[in-house]
Design a protein around this motif. Sequence first.
Motif, PDB file in Angstrom:
ATOM      1  N   SER A  48     -48.079 -24.129  40.616  1.00  0.00           N
ATOM      2  CA  SER A  48     -49.326 -24.407  39.901  1.00  0.00           C
ATOM      3  C   SER A  48     -50.588 -24.462  40.778  1.00  0.00           C
ATOM      4  CB  SER A  48     -49.141 -25.695  39.101  1.00  0.00           C
ATOM      5  OG  SER A  48     -50.354 -26.141  38.610  1.00  0.00           O
ATOM      6  N   PRO A  49     -50.609 -25.191  41.910  1.00  0.00           N
ATOM      7  CA  PRO A  49     -51.852 -25.226  42.703  1.00  0.00           C
ATOM      8  C   PRO A  49     -52.097 -23.945  43.505  1.00  0.00           C
ATOM      9  CG  PRO A  49     -50.415 -27.110  43.210  1.00  0.00           C
ATOM     10  CD  PRO A  49     -49.596 -26.109  42.474  1.00  0.00           C
ATOM     11  N   LEU A  50     -51.102 -23.066  43.594  1.00  0.00           N
ATOM     12  CA  LEU A  50     -51.212 -21.904  44.490  1.00  0.00           C
ATOM     13  C   LEU A  50     -51.476 -20.590  43.768  1.00  0.00           C
ATOM     14  CD1 LEU A  50     -48.192 -22.585  46.867  1.00  0.00           C
ATOM     15  CD2 LEU A  50     -50.583 -23.066  47.311  1.00  0.00           C
ATOM     16  N   ILE A  51     -50.875 -20.430  42.591  1.00  0.00           N
ATOM     17  CA  ILE A  51     -50.906 -19.112  41.934  1.00  0.00           C
ATOM     18  C   ILE A  51     -51.327 -19.269  40.484  1.00  0.00           C
ATOM     19  CG2 ILE A  51     -49.378 -17.269  41.106  1.00  0.00           C
ATOM     20  CD1 ILE A  51     -48.350 -16.894  43.699  1.00  0.00           C
ATOM     21  N   HIS A  52     -52.377 -18.556  40.088  1.00  0.00           N
ATOM     22  CA  HIS A  52     -52.831 -18.601  38.697  1.00  0.00           C
ATOM     23  C   HIS A  52     -52.142 -17.491  37.897  1.00  0.00           C
ATOM     24  CE1 HIS A  52     -56.341 -20.432  40.906  1.00  0.00           C
ATOM     25  NE2 HIS A  52     -55.917 -21.396  40.119  1.00  0.00           N
ATOM     26  N   VAL A  53     -52.295 -17.569  36.590  1.00  0.00           N
ATOM     27  CA  VAL A  53     -51.652 -16.579  35.716  1.00  0.00           C
ATOM     28  C   VAL A  53     -52.089 -15.157  36.092  1.00  0.00           C
ATOM     29  CG1 VAL A  53     -51.494 -15.763  33.343  1.00  0.00           C
ATOM     30  CG2 VAL A  53     -51.314 -18.199  33.824  1.00  0.00           C
ATOM     31  N   LYS A  54     -53.401 -15.000  36.357  1.00  0.00           N
ATOM     32  CA  LYS A  54     -53.893 -13.649  36.698  1.00  0.00           C
ATOM     33  C   LYS A  54     -53.266 -13.146  38.001  1.00  0.00           C
ATOM     34  CE  LYS A  54     -58.239 -15.058  38.979  1.00  0.00           C
ATOM     35  NZ  LYS A  54     -58.094 -16.509  39.003  1.00  0.00           N
ATOM     36  N   ASP A  55     -52.954 -14.096  38.922  1.00  0.00           N
ATOM     37  CA  ASP A  55     -52.292 -13.700  40.179  1.00  0.00           C
ATOM     38  C   ASP A  55     -50.865 -13.217  39.902  1.00  0.00           C
ATOM     39  OD1 ASP A  55     -54.521 -14.486  41.653  1.00  0.00           O
ATOM     40  OD2 ASP A  55     -53.821 -16.565  41.750  1.00  0.00           O
ATOM     41  N   LEU A  56     -50.211 -13.855  38.943  1.00  0.00           N
ATOM     42  CA  LEU A  56     -48.836 -13.456  38.608  1.00  0.00           C
ATOM     43  C   LEU A  56     -48.809 -11.984  38.172  1.00  0.00           C
ATOM     44  CD1 LEU A  56     -47.407 -16.539  36.658  1.00  0.00           C
ATOM     45  CD2 LEU A  56     -46.721 -15.743  38.922  1.00  0.00           C
ATOM     46  N   ARG A  57     -49.814 -11.592  37.393  1.00  0.00           N
ATOM     47  CA  ARG A  57     -49.860 -10.200  36.917  1.00  0.00           C
ATOM     48  C   ARG A  57     -50.000  -9.236  38.086  1.00  0.00           C
ATOM     49  NH1 ARG A  57     -52.987 -12.269  32.332  1.00  0.00           N
ATOM     50  NH2 ARG A  57     -51.413 -12.861  30.816  1.00  0.00           N
ATOM     51  N   LYS A  58     -50.777  -9.650  39.093  1.00  0.00           N
ATOM     52  CA  LYS A  58     -50.953  -8.807  40.287  1.00  0.00           C
ATOM     53  C   LYS A  58     -49.613  -8.543  40.957  1.00  0.00           C
ATOM     54  CE  LYS A  58     -55.398 -10.591  41.776  1.00  0.00           C
ATOM     55  NZ  LYS A  58     -55.853 -11.588  42.736  1.00  0.00           N
ATOM     56  N   HIS A  59     -48.705  -9.486  40.802  1.00  0.00           N
ATOM     57  CA  HIS A  59     -47.384  -9.365  41.436  1.00  0.00           C
ATOM     58  C   HIS A  59     -46.349  -8.764  40.486  1.00  0.00           C
ATOM     59  CE1 HIS A  59     -48.667 -11.427  45.047  1.00  0.00           C
ATOM     60  NE2 HIS A  59     -49.159 -12.399  44.321  1.00  0.00           N
ATOM     61  N   GLY A  60     -46.823  -8.211  39.367  1.00  0.00           N
ATOM     62  CA  GLY A  60     -45.910  -7.523  38.459  1.00  0.00           C
ATOM     63  C   GLY A  60     -45.144  -8.435  37.520  1.00  0.00           C
ATOM     64  N   VAL A  61     -45.528  -9.737  37.466  1.00  0.00           N
ATOM     65  CA  VAL A  61     -44.834 -10.670  36.565  1.00  0.00           C
ATOM     66  C   VAL A  61     -45.497 -10.594  35.190  1.00  0.00           C
ATOM     67  CG1 VAL A  61     -44.306 -13.099  36.091  1.00  0.00           C
ATOM     68  CG2 VAL A  61     -44.148 -12.221  38.426  1.00  0.00           C
ATOM     69  N   THR A  62     -44.739 -10.187  34.202  1.00  0.00           N
ATOM     70  CA  THR A  62     -45.310 -10.027  32.852  1.00  0.00           C
ATOM     71  C   THR A  62     -44.999 -11.209  31.940  1.00  0.00           C
ATOM     72  OG1 THR A  62     -43.345  -8.740  32.346  1.00  0.00           O
ATOM     73  CG2 THR A  62     -45.344  -7.513  32.846  1.00  0.00           C
ATOM     74  N   LEU A  63     -43.862 -11.862  32.166  1.00  0.00           N
ATOM     75  CA  LEU A  63     -43.485 -13.027  31.357  1.00  0.00           C
ATOM     76  C   LEU A  63     -42.993 -14.128  32.282  1.00  0.00           C
ATOM     77  CD1 LEU A  63     -41.374 -11.213  28.595  1.00  0.00           C
ATOM     78  CD2 LEU A  63     -43.637 -12.229  28.258  1.00  0.00           C
ATOM     79  N   TYR A  64     -43.225 -15.369  31.898  1.00  0.00           N
ATOM     80  CA  TYR A  64     -42.724 -16.486  32.717  1.00  0.00           C
ATOM     81  C   TYR A  64     -42.321 -17.630  31.785  1.00  0.00           C
ATOM     82  CZ  TYR A  64     -47.737 -17.261  32.074  1.00  0.00           C
ATOM     83  OH  TYR A  64     -48.983 -17.366  31.522  1.00  0.00           O
ATOM     84  N   PHE A  65     -41.176 -18.258  32.101  1.00  0.00           N
ATOM     85  CA  PHE A  65     -40.616 -19.304  31.237  1.00  0.00           C
ATOM     86  C   PHE A  65     -40.021 -20.437  32.065  1.00  0.00           C
ATOM     87  CE2 PHE A  65     -39.766 -15.227  28.999  1.00  0.00           C
ATOM     88  CZ  PHE A  65     -40.496 -15.439  27.839  1.00  0.00           C
ATOM     89  N   LEU A  66     -39.985 -21.626  31.450  1.00  0.00           N
ATOM     90  CA  LEU A  66     -39.200 -22.732  32.021  1.00  0.00           C
ATOM     91  C   LEU A  66     -37.725 -22.437  31.767  1.00  0.00           C
ATOM     92  CD1 LEU A  66     -41.324 -25.816  30.973  1.00  0.00           C
ATOM     93  CD2 LEU A  66     -40.548 -25.366  33.302  1.00  0.00           C
TER      94      LEU A  66
END
Length: 620
Positions: A48-66
Amino acid sequence: MSLNLRLKQTECIARMLNLNQPLNSSGTANEEAYKILIYDKFCQNILSPLIHVKDLRKHGVTLYFLIDKDRNPVHDVPAVYFVQPTHHNLQRIIADASRSLYHTFNLNFSTSIPRPLLEDLASGTLASDSIQRISRVHDQYLEFVTLEDDLFSLAHKPCFLQLNDPSAGDREIEEIVEKIVSGLFCVLATLAVVPVIRCPRGGPAEMVATALDQRIRDHLLSKNNLFTEGGNFVSSFQRPVLCIFDRNFELPVAIQHDFRYRPLVHDVLGLKLNRLSVQGEKGGMRSYELDSSDSFWLSNGSLEFPEVAVEIETQLNKYKKDVDEVNKRTGGTHGAEFEGTDLIGNTKHLMNAVNSLPELTERKQVIDKHTNIATVLLGEIKERSLDSYAKKENDMMVRGGIERNELLGVLRGKGTKIDKLRFAIMYLISSESINPSEVEAVETALRECEVDTAAFQYVKKIKSLNVSLAAANSASRSNIVDWAEKLYGQSISAVTAGVKNLLSSDRQLALARTVEALIEGRPNPETDAYPAFDPRAPKSGSGASSSHLKGPFKEAIVFMIGGGNYVEYCSLQELAQNQQPAKHIIYGTTEMLTGVDFVEQLTLLGQKMGLGNVGSTSTQ
């Protein structure tokens, strides 16, 4: 290049999101390879303090879940799991694999997975014929939360309470120490440094230092060594010193009110994982992030609140002036006829104006954010007289006491129940001698406000043990010592040392003074007796006599067991900047605590010892 924990941990996470392959030149993962990210609650707090949702997309992550959420299959996409190595998480992974939820499973554990759990994973996936879906299993050694470039927390709750609980057995204490060692090992592995370790004698600090020294020694013997700084004996100037302390070393800092911006925002508004929610100007709640991307927060976090208010005003006026300047430049030539040269000049101004708009907009957002936060803070300060609490507590610490009328006046005045309880405990800690009738009057005033006095009585008991030990005869002394031995087998003087570590007149914390002595490596009566550990040196040569263990050091990692706060963080950053040349200090703790959080742990300790007035509350 100084150690930057935030940068290092972010790099490790980016590599993990790239399926543990090297990153491309821009420091991001391969965007073409779409993937799903699955995490547990603890690892969500790491991200949470390091990577925002928009950063996840940059890394090719399209979906994220608990991990505990019910999820639908996505058959042709790889999944990246980032979870703690627990039995519960392993069972979920085995269930997901047996249902073939994803194409492949890239498993990343926040710390090293114990062998029995690894065997459970193998047998569970074999039994469901899904082992071929597990493509990788990695120990990431990332089990800590980085809040700033030089601030981290292990997010262990409630550590002070657990370590000081008189009913805690040896096994429980050992488990807590082992957990702290594991977290610190992760931090050092991420930084890839083997520090020299120093700590006060006795208590949890020495227990953690000894166990961490052994853990690193054992690891250095393994083939896949995480510490890449070179196996040779590096001089101390290139290596940091890790200074480990226990909250009892300096108790008041965890309780006092502070009037600087960062500590106020944390203590009063409940800053958590660099986020907070406050009442917006037009009603409704506004959520804000306060992190390294906010230049105002970085520059002014350690200023007193009134100075911050002035700085906001200054920034606003500068912003208005810059906007006027842009308007002037783009306002044309007021009706005069254009010549060719004017047209070119005007176009240039227009281009400059357009280019400066994003920067101006961003500045305005930051000013609006801090104006809103400061307005809410000001409301709390006025309602609770927080400026008066901070000043009076500081005066008490410097003078070693307070007039009785003034003391009782504060307890009958403004402030929440916990504000008053904190003030009463600060009075106890700062008083050189305890006046029984005065203490009785304080307890009566607290009870009148319906405050549970358990925390107050707990600190009173610890303080009186100092006096009792000096005066007691051997018969009654054995009971006191017996209670002390239960506190992780250390001497009472170690438990009560923090009560004597008062602020010096220049407000430098005892912690900062001690760290300064350890960094500089000059002879010092306080720190000379501190044990020193060098995991790279042969075991026999690990005494404090070895000259390289004494420093001086360019960099330090300061770790507080039992809860830390922004008061200490600001104090250590100030120390680092004031050194000639400037040093670099990383501050870490088992958990970041507000004054309210810490007093709640003191209250529970008091209640466990049968103290306090049952039936009262201490929450407001």
